[in-house]
Design a protein around this motif. Structure first.
Motif, PDB file in Angstrom:
ATOM      1  N   ALA A  57       1.050  -1.323   0.029  1.00 51.40           N
ATOM      2  CA  ALA A  57      -0.103   0.133   0.019  1.00 51.40           C
ATOM      3  C   ALA A  57       0.863   1.235  -0.052  1.00 51.40           C
ATOM      4  O   ALA A  57       1.930   1.303   0.571  1.00 51.40           O
ATOM      5  CB  ALA A  57      -0.961  -0.222   1.187  1.00 51.40           C
ATOM      6  N   THR A  58       0.254   2.408  -0.356  1.00 49.11           N
ATOM      7  CA  THR A  58       1.084   3.559  -0.610  1.00 49.11           C
ATOM      8  C   THR A  58      -0.056   4.534  -0.022  1.00 49.11           C
ATOM      9  O   THR A  58      -1.229   4.282   0.151  1.00 49.11           O
ATOM     10  CB  THR A  58       1.387   4.213  -1.909  1.00 49.11           C
ATOM     11  OG1 THR A  58       0.497   4.361  -2.564  1.00 49.11           O
ATOM     12  CG2 THR A  58       2.356   2.945  -2.413  1.00 49.11           C
ATOM     13  N   ARG A  59       0.718   5.764   0.625  1.00 47.35           N
ATOM     14  CA  ARG A  59      -0.147   6.676   1.214  1.00 47.35           C
ATOM     15  C   ARG A  59       0.165   7.997   0.413  1.00 47.35           C
ATOM     16  O   ARG A  59       1.282   8.795   1.077  1.00 47.35           O
ATOM     17  CB  ARG A  59       0.128   6.881   2.835  1.00 47.35           C
ATOM     18  CG  ARG A  59      -0.778   8.025   3.350  1.00 47.35           C
ATOM     19  CD  ARG A  59      -0.833   7.940   4.775  1.00 47.35           C
ATOM     20  NE  ARG A  59      -1.513   6.860   5.284  1.00 47.35           N
ATOM     21  CZ  ARG A  59      -1.126   5.925   6.282  1.00 47.35           C
ATOM     22  NH1 ARG A  59      -0.362   6.096   7.046  1.00 47.35           N
ATOM     23  NH2 ARG A  59      -1.951   4.700   6.545  1.00 47.35           N
ATOM     24  N   PRO A  60      -0.307   8.376  -0.570  1.00 49.46           N
ATOM     25  CA  PRO A  60      -0.030   9.591  -1.253  1.00 49.46           C
ATOM     26  C   PRO A  60      -0.304  10.777  -0.393  1.00 49.46           C
ATOM     27  O   PRO A  60      -1.135  10.914   0.336  1.00 49.46           O
ATOM     28  CB  PRO A  60      -1.199   9.666  -2.357  1.00 49.46           C
ATOM     29  CG  PRO A  60      -1.473   8.092  -2.578  1.00 49.46           C
ATOM     30  CD  PRO A  60      -1.512   7.650  -1.223  1.00 49.46           C
ATOM     31  N   ALA A  61       0.591  12.012  -0.403  1.00 49.69           N
ATOM     32  CA  ALA A  61       0.439  13.053   0.070  1.00 49.69           C
ATOM     33  C   ALA A  61       0.648  14.178  -0.830  1.00 49.69           C
ATOM     34  O   ALA A  61       1.236  13.938  -1.721  1.00 49.69           O
ATOM     35  CB  ALA A  61       1.425  13.053   1.190  1.00 49.69           C
ATOM     36  N   PRO A  62       0.035  15.419  -0.425  1.00 47.49           N
ATOM     37  CA  PRO A  62       0.496  16.583  -1.193  1.00 47.49           C
ATOM     38  C   PRO A  62       1.924  16.843  -1.312  1.00 47.49           C
ATOM     39  O   PRO A  62       2.694  16.474  -0.440  1.00 47.49           O
ATOM     40  CB  PRO A  62      -0.373  17.687  -0.400  1.00 47.49           C
ATOM     41  CG  PRO A  62      -1.264  16.907   0.266  1.00 47.49           C
ATOM     42  CD  PRO A  62      -0.862  15.708   0.748  1.00 47.49           C
ATOM     43  N   GLN A  63       2.294  17.392  -2.462  1.00 46.82           N
ATOM     44  CA  GLN A  63       3.676  17.575  -2.606  1.00 46.82           C
ATOM     45  C   GLN A  63       4.393  18.373  -1.405  1.00 46.82           C
ATOM     46  O   GLN A  63       3.850  19.329  -1.072  1.00 46.82           O
ATOM     47  CB  GLN A  63       3.881  18.527  -4.049  1.00 46.82           C
ATOM     48  CG  GLN A  63       3.396  17.769  -5.246  1.00 46.82           C
ATOM     49  CD  GLN A  63       4.299  16.524  -5.572  1.00 46.82           C
ATOM     50  OE1 GLN A  63       4.661  15.851  -4.817  1.00 46.82           O
ATOM     51  NE2 GLN A  63       4.158  16.104  -6.970  1.00 46.82           N
TER      52      GLN A  63
END
Length: 106
Positions: A96-102
């Protein structure tokens, strides 16, 4: 027009991530490669991406974790989005990944 979909259904993932200030690639393998990956057996949170495939170099499917062991996905391009179990115990679940704002959490 062949392949034309109403504007309201054309690219919902893109609009959702754009509204959240998150940029992710379009293709599942590229999304997986972009990370950041979570440790094995993580405590999943809403918005985490779940990746499936025969191995980590051949990701074929992605789902979006919602809550309480559930996720949403489309079984194939053009299909209706469905909600169901997150299937993280499937032999095809990779990570799994947890995308975050740049610039946040990276």
């Amino acid at each position: 027009m062949r392949g034309h979909r109403p504007a309201t259904t054309r690219r919902p993932r893109h609009r959702l991530t754009q509204a959240a200030g998150i940029t992710i690639p379009r293709v599942a393998q590229a999304q997986y490669n972009a990370g950041p990956r979570l440790p094995k057996n993580p405590r999943l949170g809403p918005g985490d991406l779940l990746f499936f495939g025969p191995n980590h170099t051949h990701i074929t499917h992605v789902a979006l974790y919602t809550t309480h062991g559930q996720s949403i996905d489309a079984p194939h391009p053009g299909a209706v989005v469905r909600q169901g179990p997150a299937r993280t115990n499937s032999p095809t679940f990779q990570e799994a990944t947890r995308p975050a704002p740049q610039g946040v959490g990276r």
